[in-house]
Design a protein around this motif. Structure first.
Motif, PDB file in Angstrom:
ATOM      1  N   ILE A 101       0.733  -1.146  -0.057  1.00 20.23           N
ATOM      2  CA  ILE A 101      -0.028  -0.045  -0.012  1.00 20.23           C
ATOM      3  C   ILE A 101       1.039   1.266   0.033  1.00 20.23           C
ATOM      4  O   ILE A 101       1.715   1.334   0.784  1.00 20.23           O
ATOM      5  CB  ILE A 101      -1.042   0.065   1.275  1.00 20.23           C
ATOM      6  N   TYR A 102       0.475   2.384  -0.692  1.00 16.54           N
ATOM      7  CA  TYR A 102       1.176   3.462  -0.813  1.00 16.54           C
ATOM      8  C   TYR A 102       0.184   4.768  -0.678  1.00 16.54           C
ATOM      9  O   TYR A 102      -0.743   4.533  -1.299  1.00 16.54           O
ATOM     10  CB  TYR A 102       1.729   3.678  -2.170  1.00 16.54           C
ATOM     11  N   VAL A 103       0.563   5.404   0.511  1.00 10.62           N
ATOM     12  CA  VAL A 103      -0.568   6.324   0.746  1.00 10.62           C
ATOM     13  C   VAL A 103       0.153   7.621   0.842  1.00 10.62           C
ATOM     14  O   VAL A 103       1.250   7.888   1.513  1.00 10.62           O
ATOM     15  CB  VAL A 103      -1.393   6.177   2.123  1.00 10.62           C
ATOM     16  N   ALA A 104      -0.434   8.652   0.215  1.00  9.93           N
ATOM     17  CA  ALA A 104       0.266  10.187  -0.222  1.00  9.93           C
ATOM     18  C   ALA A 104      -0.858  11.120   0.252  1.00  9.93           C
ATOM     19  O   ALA A 104      -2.150  10.934  -0.109  1.00  9.93           O
ATOM     20  CB  ALA A 104       0.700  10.178  -1.336  1.00  9.93           C
ATOM     21  N   PRO A 105      -0.713  12.303   0.898  1.00 10.58           N
ATOM     22  CA  PRO A 105      -1.421  13.281   1.326  1.00 10.58           C
ATOM     23  C   PRO A 105      -1.708  14.049  -0.013  1.00 10.58           C
ATOM     24  O   PRO A 105      -0.838  14.162  -0.878  1.00 10.58           O
ATOM     25  CB  PRO A 105      -0.778  14.266   2.575  1.00 10.58           C
ATOM     26  N   VAL A 106      -2.975  14.578  -0.060  1.00  9.70           N
ATOM     27  CA  VAL A 106      -3.161  15.696  -1.265  1.00  9.70           C
ATOM     28  C   VAL A 106      -3.346  17.078  -0.630  1.00  9.70           C
ATOM     29  O   VAL A 106      -4.302  17.483  -0.041  1.00  9.70           O
ATOM     30  CB  VAL A 106      -4.502  15.300  -1.902  1.00  9.70           C
ATOM     31  N   PRO A 107      -2.233  17.894  -0.720  1.00 10.01           N
ATOM     32  CA  PRO A 107      -1.967  19.017  -0.151  1.00 10.01           C
ATOM     33  C   PRO A 107      -3.306  20.091  -0.123  1.00 10.01           C
ATOM     34  O   PRO A 107      -3.721  20.870   0.616  1.00 10.01           O
ATOM     35  CB  PRO A 107      -0.829  19.713  -0.308  1.00 10.01           C
ATOM     36  N   GLU A 108      -3.661  19.959  -1.479  1.00  7.43           N
ATOM     37  CA  GLU A 108      -4.592  20.940  -2.157  1.00  7.43           C
ATOM     38  C   GLU A 108      -6.069  20.816  -1.498  1.00  7.43           C
ATOM     39  O   GLU A 108      -6.952  21.710  -1.304  1.00  7.43           O
ATOM     40  CB  GLU A 108      -4.752  21.054  -3.468  1.00  7.43           C
ATOM     41  N   LEU A 109      -6.279  19.446  -1.159  1.00  9.65           N
ATOM     42  CA  LEU A 109      -7.758  19.124  -0.306  1.00  9.65           C
ATOM     43  C   LEU A 109      -7.223  18.593   1.055  1.00  9.65           C
ATOM     44  O   LEU A 109      -6.876  17.623   1.279  1.00  9.65           O
ATOM     45  CB  LEU A 109      -8.290  18.053  -1.102  1.00  9.65           C
ATOM     46  N   ALA A 110      -7.696  19.518   2.039  1.00 12.37           N
ATOM     47  CA  ALA A 110      -7.293  19.234   3.274  1.00 12.37           C
ATOM     48  C   ALA A 110      -7.920  17.793   3.933  1.00 12.37           C
ATOM     49  O   ALA A 110      -9.324  17.800   3.861  1.00 12.37           O
ATOM     50  CB  ALA A 110      -7.812  20.131   4.401  1.00 12.37           C
ATOM     51  N   GLY A 111      -7.178  16.934   4.408  1.00 10.79           N
ATOM     52  CA  GLY A 111      -7.407  15.921   5.025  1.00 10.79           C
ATOM     53  C   GLY A 111      -7.656  14.532   3.823  1.00 10.79           C
ATOM     54  O   GLY A 111      -8.017  13.353   4.021  1.00 10.79           O
ATOM     55  N   SER A 112      -7.729  14.884   2.539  1.00  6.95           N
ATOM     56  CA  SER A 112      -7.746  14.025   1.425  1.00  6.95           C
ATOM     57  C   SER A 112      -6.545  13.363   1.265  1.00  6.95           C
ATOM     58  O   SER A 112      -5.428  13.802   1.442  1.00  6.95           O
ATOM     59  CB  SER A 112      -8.121  14.718   0.377  1.00  6.95           C
ATOM     60  N   VAL A 113      -6.271  12.089   1.080  1.00  5.54           N
ATOM     61  CA  VAL A 113      -5.239  11.177   0.642  1.00  5.54           C
ATOM     62  C   VAL A 113      -5.423  10.267  -0.286  1.00  5.54           C
ATOM     63  O   VAL A 113      -6.608  10.069  -0.923  1.00  5.54           O
ATOM     64  CB  VAL A 113      -4.673  10.364   1.916  1.00  5.54           C
ATOM     65  N   VAL A 114      -4.556   9.958  -1.287  1.00  5.38           N
ATOM     66  CA  VAL A 114      -4.498   9.158  -2.295  1.00  5.38           C
ATOM     67  C   VAL A 114      -3.890   7.679  -2.018  1.00  5.38           C
ATOM     68  O   VAL A 114      -2.738   7.579  -1.280  1.00  5.38           O
ATOM     69  CB  VAL A 114      -3.913   9.711  -3.722  1.00  5.38           C
ATOM     70  N   VAL A 115      -4.591   6.705  -2.148  1.00 10.20           N
ATOM     71  CA  VAL A 115      -4.293   5.277  -1.847  1.00 10.20           C
ATOM     72  C   VAL A 115      -3.900   4.437  -3.085  1.00 10.20           C
ATOM     73  O   VAL A 115      -4.966   4.340  -3.961  1.00 10.20           O
ATOM     74  CB  VAL A 115      -5.107   4.608  -0.942  1.00 10.20           C
ATOM     75  N   MET A 116      -2.871   3.864  -3.266  1.00  5.58           N
ATOM     76  CA  MET A 116      -2.609   3.021  -4.401  1.00  5.58           C
ATOM     77  C   MET A 116      -2.203   1.557  -3.835  1.00  5.58           C
ATOM     78  O   MET A 116      -1.405   1.330  -2.968  1.00  5.58           O
ATOM     79  CB  MET A 116      -1.379   3.411  -5.509  1.00  5.58           C
ATOM     80  N   PHE A 117      -2.753   0.345  -4.485  1.00  9.75           N
ATOM     81  CA  PHE A 117      -2.625  -0.882  -4.014  1.00  9.75           C
ATOM     82  C   PHE A 117      -1.475  -1.568  -5.111  1.00  9.75           C
ATOM     83  O   PHE A 117      -1.902  -1.298  -6.187  1.00  9.75           O
ATOM     84  CB  PHE A 117      -3.952  -1.510  -4.003  1.00  9.75           C
ATOM     85  N   GLN A 118      -0.880  -2.298  -4.664  1.00  9.10           N
ATOM     86  CA  GLN A 118       0.061  -3.356  -5.470  1.00  9.10           C
ATOM     87  C   GLN A 118      -0.347  -4.628  -5.040  1.00  9.10           C
ATOM     88  O   GLN A 118       0.241  -4.988  -3.798  1.00  9.10           O
ATOM     89  CB  GLN A 118       1.695  -2.871  -5.460  1.00  9.10           C
ATOM     90  N   GLU A 119      -0.921  -5.365  -5.738  1.00 14.68           N
ATOM     91  CA  GLU A 119      -1.260  -6.953  -5.407  1.00 14.68           C
ATOM     92  C   GLU A 119       0.172  -7.507  -5.579  1.00 14.68           C
ATOM     93  O   GLU A 119       0.879  -7.717  -6.352  1.00 14.68           O
ATOM     94  CB  GLU A 119      -2.163  -7.547  -6.323  1.00 14.68           C
ATOM     95  N   ARG A 120       0.365  -8.276  -4.004  1.00 14.87           N
ATOM     96  CA  ARG A 120       1.379  -9.117  -4.055  1.00 14.87           C
ATOM     97  C   ARG A 120       1.570 -10.445  -4.933  1.00 14.87           C
ATOM     98  O   ARG A 120       2.641 -11.085  -5.258  1.00 14.87           O
ATOM     99  CB  ARG A 120       1.685  -9.657  -2.532  1.00 14.87           C
TER     100      ARG A 120
END
Length: 380
Positions: free
Chosen positions: A102-121
């Motif tokens: 799992i890769y999780v990163a904040p979205v500075p332009e949208l307070a509290g929002s985050v982007v999550v990307m999944f990589q199936e093992r």
């Protein structure tokens, strides 16, 4: 309007195109954990449309107490991206044994929002295992060449001396000379089997009808080592030819069925199921080439035996790994070598209720040529 006059997509459209092109599930959640965006792969991953995803929070689609939620909170607090590897998110909705990075990163332009990307093992693990199998096979290659040179020649001298002694000793001692002869023959046979690993000649491949191969293997097994076991078929008749060597495929599936029959043992309800299917395949590198090929053809050998122990499963295809009292541990290592040289992947899934060996192989691209359906040579 000409092609040159077509207006370029705007920033929002371009972002949508890029995210849908990424072959990973990507979502964005707001401060209340509502899913505000999902790309095309995320719809497949969660098995629901983007419109349905947008109506609920992430908690609805992941297991209770999932570490994903804690990671998202951590990113919100630190305002820094976080990676987490091998996270188990198995659930009835997502499927069993669902392990992801799992890769999780904040979205500075949208307070509290985050982007999550999944990589199936599962995909990465298949490739890792296949590279390990190929490396193990190469290590046996050098050992086989050394054994053939250093052991077979003196063994022939030992066997010859034992045969000469047999004519000059008493009946009691003759049993010992025969023991020497039998044991040298057994060692030579083992070395001969290992010499297969040192064969580096290019594989002659052509379009092969996998069902003809499986029918032949089934006939051999049903009239020999698996005569008391019910062998079932679950074939996809529309399957295209596989790009392979017919004789080597026979060897692969003969080994797998023999392994399945030995796992069943003396059970009276023993069953082996041979299945073929067309699946969206992953892409892997072909040995000796820079090309990458798709592996859409899936061939499975399933048995209802007692399964493979968890400690053996990760190294099952390594040389000299066996659970049989008199086994050499070379059968499955040879299978992995052949499948790997075809640019394919083999994996094993096992439970106490049975074992499945799954082989993924490339399809033949040029359908203008007739497929091989009766012999091991190139199609006429």
């Amino acid at each position: 309007m000409s092609a040159n006059d077509v207006p370029a997509p705007g920033p929002a459209d371009a972002a949508q195109i890029v995210l849908n092109t990424i072959r990973r599930p990507v979502i964005m959640v707001d401060a209340d954990d509502h899913i505000t965006y999902a790309n095309a792969d995320a719809e497949d991953f969660f098995r629901v449309s983007a419109a349905m995803l947008a109506r609920a929070t992430l908690e609805r689609f992941v297991p209770f107490g999932s570490p994903i939620l804690a990671l998202i909170e951590q990113v919100r607090e630190r305002l820094a991206p976080v990676n987490e590897y091998r996270v188990d998110i198995s659930s009835p909705r997502l499927g069993v044994e669902k392990i992801v990075d799992i890769y999780v990163a904040p979205v500075p332009e949208l307070a509290g929002s985050v982007v999550v990307m999944f990589q199936e093992r599962s995909m990465a693990d298949k490739i890792d295992r296949q590279m390990t199998h190929r490396g193990a096979a190469r290590s046996v290659t050098g050992l086989a060449a050394m054994l053939a040179h250093e052991i077979k020649n003196p063994l022939s001298g030992i066997r010859g001396a034992a045969q000469l002694l047999e004519t000059a000793v008493s009946d009691e001692d003759r049993a010992l000379t025969r023991l020497i002869t039998d044991e040298t023959d057994r060692i030579v046979s083992l070395v001969d089997r290992m010499e297969v690993f040192s064969d580096e000649r290019p594989i002659e491949r052509y379009p092969v009808n996998i069902h003809v191969v499986l029918d032949r293997v089934k006939a051999i097994a049903s009239n020999g080592f698996a005569r008391k076991i019910n062998i079932l078929e679950d074939y996809d008749p529309s399957l295209p030819p596989v790009f392979a060597n017919r004789d080597q495929l026979v060897q692969v599936f003969l080994n797998l069925i023999k392994n399945a029959a030995e796992a069943i043992g003396s059970r009276t309800d023993g069953e082996i199921t041979l299945s073929t299917a067309f699946r969206p395949g992953m892409r892997v590198s072909v040995p000796g080439s820079q090309d990458r090929v798709s592996l859409p053809l899936e061939f499975c050998v399933h048995d209802n035996g007692s399964g493979v122990s968890e400690d053996i499963l990760p190294i099952l295809f390594d040389p000299f790994i066996t659970t049989k009292p008199n086994g050499s541990g070379l059968g499955l290592a040879l299978v992995a070598k052949i499948v790997g040289e075809h640019g394919g992947v083999i994996e094993c899934e096992s439970t106490p209720r049975g074992t499945t060996f799954r082989v993924l192989m490339p399809a033949w691209k040029d359908t203008s040529l007739p497929q091989d359906d009766h012999k091991g040579g190139n199609p006429a």
